[in-house]
Design an enzyme around this catalytic site. Structure first.
Site, PDB file in Angstrom:
ATOM      1  N   HIS A   1       0.817  -1.157   0.088  1.00 37.83           N
ATOM      2  CA  HIS A   1      -0.027   0.025   0.065  1.00 37.83           C
ATOM      3  C   HIS A   1       0.742   1.224   0.004  1.00 37.83           C
ATOM      4  O   HIS A   1       0.324   2.286  -0.036  1.00 37.83           O
ATOM      5  CB  HIS A   1      -1.023   0.087   1.228  1.00 37.83           C
TER       6      HIS A   1
ATOM      7  N   HIS B   1      -2.768  -5.564  -6.372  1.00 39.66           N
ATOM      8  CA  HIS B   1      -3.212  -6.648  -5.221  1.00 39.66           C
ATOM      9  C   HIS B   1      -4.815  -7.481  -5.349  1.00 39.66           C
ATOM     10  O   HIS B   1      -5.335  -6.301  -5.693  1.00 39.66           O
ATOM     11  CB  HIS B   1      -2.391  -6.529  -3.747  1.00 39.66           C
TER      12      HIS B   1
ATOM     13  N   CYS C   1     -14.665  -5.416   3.720  1.00 39.86           N
ATOM     14  CA  CYS C   1     -13.642  -5.432   2.616  1.00 39.86           C
ATOM     15  C   CYS C   1     -12.297  -5.939   3.333  1.00 39.86           C
ATOM     16  O   CYS C   1     -12.299  -5.817   4.467  1.00 39.86           O
ATOM     17  CB  CYS C   1     -13.469  -4.032   1.871  1.00 39.86           C
TER      18      CYS C   1
ATOM     19  N   HIS D   1      -8.511  -8.560   2.068  1.00 41.15           N
ATOM     20  CA  HIS D   1      -7.401  -9.070   1.330  1.00 41.15           C
ATOM     21  C   HIS D   1      -7.572 -10.647   1.585  1.00 41.15           C
ATOM     22  O   HIS D   1      -7.449 -10.880   2.733  1.00 41.15           O
ATOM     23  CB  HIS D   1      -6.096  -8.519   1.544  1.00 41.15           C
TER      24      HIS D   1
ATOM     25  N   GLU E   1     -15.239  -9.416  11.553  1.00 39.51           N
ATOM     26  CA  GLU E   1     -15.364  -8.127  11.710  1.00 39.51           C
ATOM     27  C   GLU E   1     -16.753  -7.960  12.311  1.00 39.51           C
ATOM     28  O   GLU E   1     -16.949  -6.905  13.095  1.00 39.51           O
ATOM     29  CB  GLU E   1     -15.402  -7.099  10.399  1.00 39.51           C
TER      30      GLU E   1
ATOM     31  N   TYR F   1      -9.110  -0.796  -9.641  1.00 46.90           N
ATOM     32  CA  TYR F   1      -9.120   0.664  -9.209  1.00 46.90           C
ATOM     33  C   TYR F   1      -7.568   1.117  -8.573  1.00 46.90           C
ATOM     34  O   TYR F   1      -6.843   0.064  -8.270  1.00 46.90           O
ATOM     35  CB  TYR F   1      -9.928   1.146  -8.430  1.00 46.90           C
TER      36      TYR F   1
ATOM     37  N   GLU G   1      -4.592   2.603  -2.461  1.00 50.99           N
ATOM     38  CA  GLU G   1      -5.306   1.182  -2.837  1.00 50.99           C
ATOM     39  C   GLU G   1      -5.220   0.977  -4.248  1.00 50.99           C
ATOM     40  O   GLU G   1      -6.024   1.485  -5.207  1.00 50.99           O
ATOM     41  CB  GLU G   1      -6.718   1.440  -2.550  1.00 50.99           C
TER      42      GLU G   1
ATOM     43  N   GLU H   1      -5.929  -2.149  -6.339  1.00 55.76           N
ATOM     44  CA  GLU H   1      -6.551  -3.151  -5.988  1.00 55.76           C
ATOM     45  C   GLU H   1      -7.283  -3.799  -7.422  1.00 55.76           C
ATOM     46  O   GLU H   1      -7.981  -3.122  -8.075  1.00 55.76           O
ATOM     47  CB  GLU H   1      -7.582  -3.263  -4.808  1.00 55.76           C
TER      48      GLU H   1
ATOM     49  N   TRP I   1     -12.434   4.158  -1.827  1.00 56.82           N
ATOM     50  CA  TRP I   1     -12.842   3.235  -3.019  1.00 56.82           C
ATOM     51  C   TRP I   1     -14.353   3.112  -3.169  1.00 56.82           C
ATOM     52  O   TRP I   1     -14.806   2.605  -3.691  1.00 56.82           O
ATOM     53  CB  TRP I   1     -12.239   2.106  -2.873  1.00 56.82           C
TER      54      TRP I   1
END
Length: 197
Positions: free
Chosen positions: A41, A48, A83, A85, A103, A119, A130, A132, A175
């Site tokens: 990042h 990624h 959101c 990874h 979460e 994006y 970001e 991604e 995002w």
């Protein structure tokens, strides 16, 4: 299920923290390697794999979350339901289900793939980027939330009109609108025309 902190996970057998690795991809989403999470990042960012989840209640309202103030990236901003990874080699669907549980303390009653979006969004507050290749998911939530306060500061169910008002008044992730616009066709299919998405 284990909780995954921002940049490291604790290894109880050795007592040390291990770096969290992300899966690097090319423009077609093909895996090319790995990078440590924070390094991926740093500007200009390394492309990624990521995922974004959009969950709705039976009235067609979107569950949004305010990211915890202690997060290293985009703290305190509002964003989509969940959101994150995937770990290297972890299927995006499995990662989306895992992080939703970690979460928010719930498993969606329905979770479906809804395409991908690519994006590049710098975060002005942190200076992180970001970059991604993001796998999108839509689904339904019917269970009560049991949020992890280390991850989530607040939650809300919103209609499209309420979201517009909030987006004008509150700070949202860089995002958010990109992923929302990309997932809209799947959202309309899920919630029906009367929900207004």
């Amino acid at each position: 299920m284990p909780i995954t902190p921002a940049t490291a996970t604790h290894n109880p057998s050795s007592g040390t923290a291990e770096a969290i690795l992300l899966e690097l991809v090319d423009e077609d989403g093909v895996t090319t390697g790995t990078a440590e999470k924070l390094a991926a990042h740093q500007p200009p960012g390394q492309l990624h794999r990521a995922f974004s989840v959009f969950l709705f209640d039976e009235r067609g309202r979107l569950l949004i979350q305010q990211r915890a103030l202690g997060k290293y990236h985009s703290p305190g901003v509002w964003s989509n339901t969940c959101c994150g990874h995937p770990y290297p080699g972890e299927a995006p669907f499995a990662a989306a289900a895992r992080r939703t549980f970690e979460e928010l303390g719930l498993s969606p009653s329905l979770l479906a793939e809804a395409g991908t979006v690519r994006y590049n969004h710098p975060d002005p507050a942190s200076g992180l980027v970001e970059q991604e290749y993001n796998h999108l998911f839509v689904g339904m939530v019917q269970a009560p939330l049991r949020v992890d306060p280390e991850e989530v500061a607040s939650t809300a169910f919103v209609t499209p009109d309420e979201l517009l008002r909030r987006h004008a008044e509150d700070t949202f992730s860089a995002w958010f609108m990109t992923v929302l616009d990309a997932v809209r066709p799947a959202v309309r299919e899920l919630t029906g025309p009367s929900a207004g998405w």
